[in-house]
Design an enzyme around this catalytic site. Sequence first.
Site, PDB file in Angstrom:
ATOM      1  N   HIS A 116      -8.407  -3.278  16.465  1.00 47.05           N
ATOM      2  CA  HIS A 116      -8.653  -4.254  17.531  1.00 47.05           C
ATOM      3  C   HIS A 116      -7.348  -4.797  18.105  1.00 47.05           C
ATOM      4  CE1 HIS A 116     -12.943  -4.946  17.893  1.00 47.05           C
ATOM      5  NE2 HIS A 116     -13.065  -4.864  16.588  1.00 47.05           N
ATOM      6  N   LYS A 186       2.552   5.600  -9.551  1.00 45.40           N
ATOM      7  CA  LYS A 186       3.275   6.578 -10.363  1.00 45.40           C
ATOM      8  C   LYS A 186       3.439   7.855  -9.556  1.00 45.40           C
ATOM      9  CE  LYS A 186       1.193   8.719 -13.702  1.00 45.40           C
ATOM     10  NZ  LYS A 186       0.458   9.081 -14.937  1.00 45.40           N
TER      11      LYS A 186
END
Length: 206
Positions: A116, A186
Amino acid sequence: MRGRDKFKKYKKLIAMLTLLNSKVPKRLNKSLFNMIRPLDGKIIMLIRYILLKNLAKSCGDNVSIHSNVYLNNIETISIGENVSIHPMCYLECLGGIEIKDNVSIAHGVTIMSTEHKHSDVENDINSQGVYLDRVLIKENVWIGAKATILSGVTIHSGAIVAAGAVVNSSIQENVIVGGVPAKVLKFRTENYVTSKMDKELVHSHT
C-alpha cells in the site's frame, strides 16, 4: 513413487489434456480454478495443474497446488518445475511472482508483490493505491508454514525460511532465516561463512 516420477509417467497424457483445455476461454478456466479451490484429491490436483498451465504466465512440470490456495492475478505468476504450494497459502501476484525449480512452500504462507502507498497523511491509506514490486524465489528453497514474504524480496538458492518468519529484505543463498523481521539463524554449510566477521557482513546485506 515420487510425484515427479508419476508426472513423467503420465506426461504425454497431461500434455494432451492441457492442449485440449487451452481451447477453453481463459475467463471460464479462471472461474473453474476458483470453483475447485477448496477441493482435494488426485484428480482435482490434475485439473488444477492443467488450468494453471493455461492461466499462469508460465508453469513447468510437476507443480502441485493444494486446496484453498489463493493465486490472485494468476496471469502474472511464473512457476518452474517440481514446485509444491500447500494448503491455505495466499499469493498476490499483481507485481509479479517468479518461483524457480524445486521449491516447497508449506501451508499458510503469504507472498505479496504489492504494498500500500501511505505517504499522503491527508487521505485514507486504502484510497492511495499500491506499489508493485516483484518477488523472486530461486531454486531449491523451502518456505516454512505461515511465513510471510513481502514485496521486492529475492530469496536466493538453497535458503530455508523458518515457520512464522516475516521476510522484508532479500535472503542470501544457503542460509536459514527466521523471526520478525527475518534474520540469519545459521548457515547450511559449515564452510559457507568462516568467521563472525563474515557472518556480520552477510547480515548487513540481508
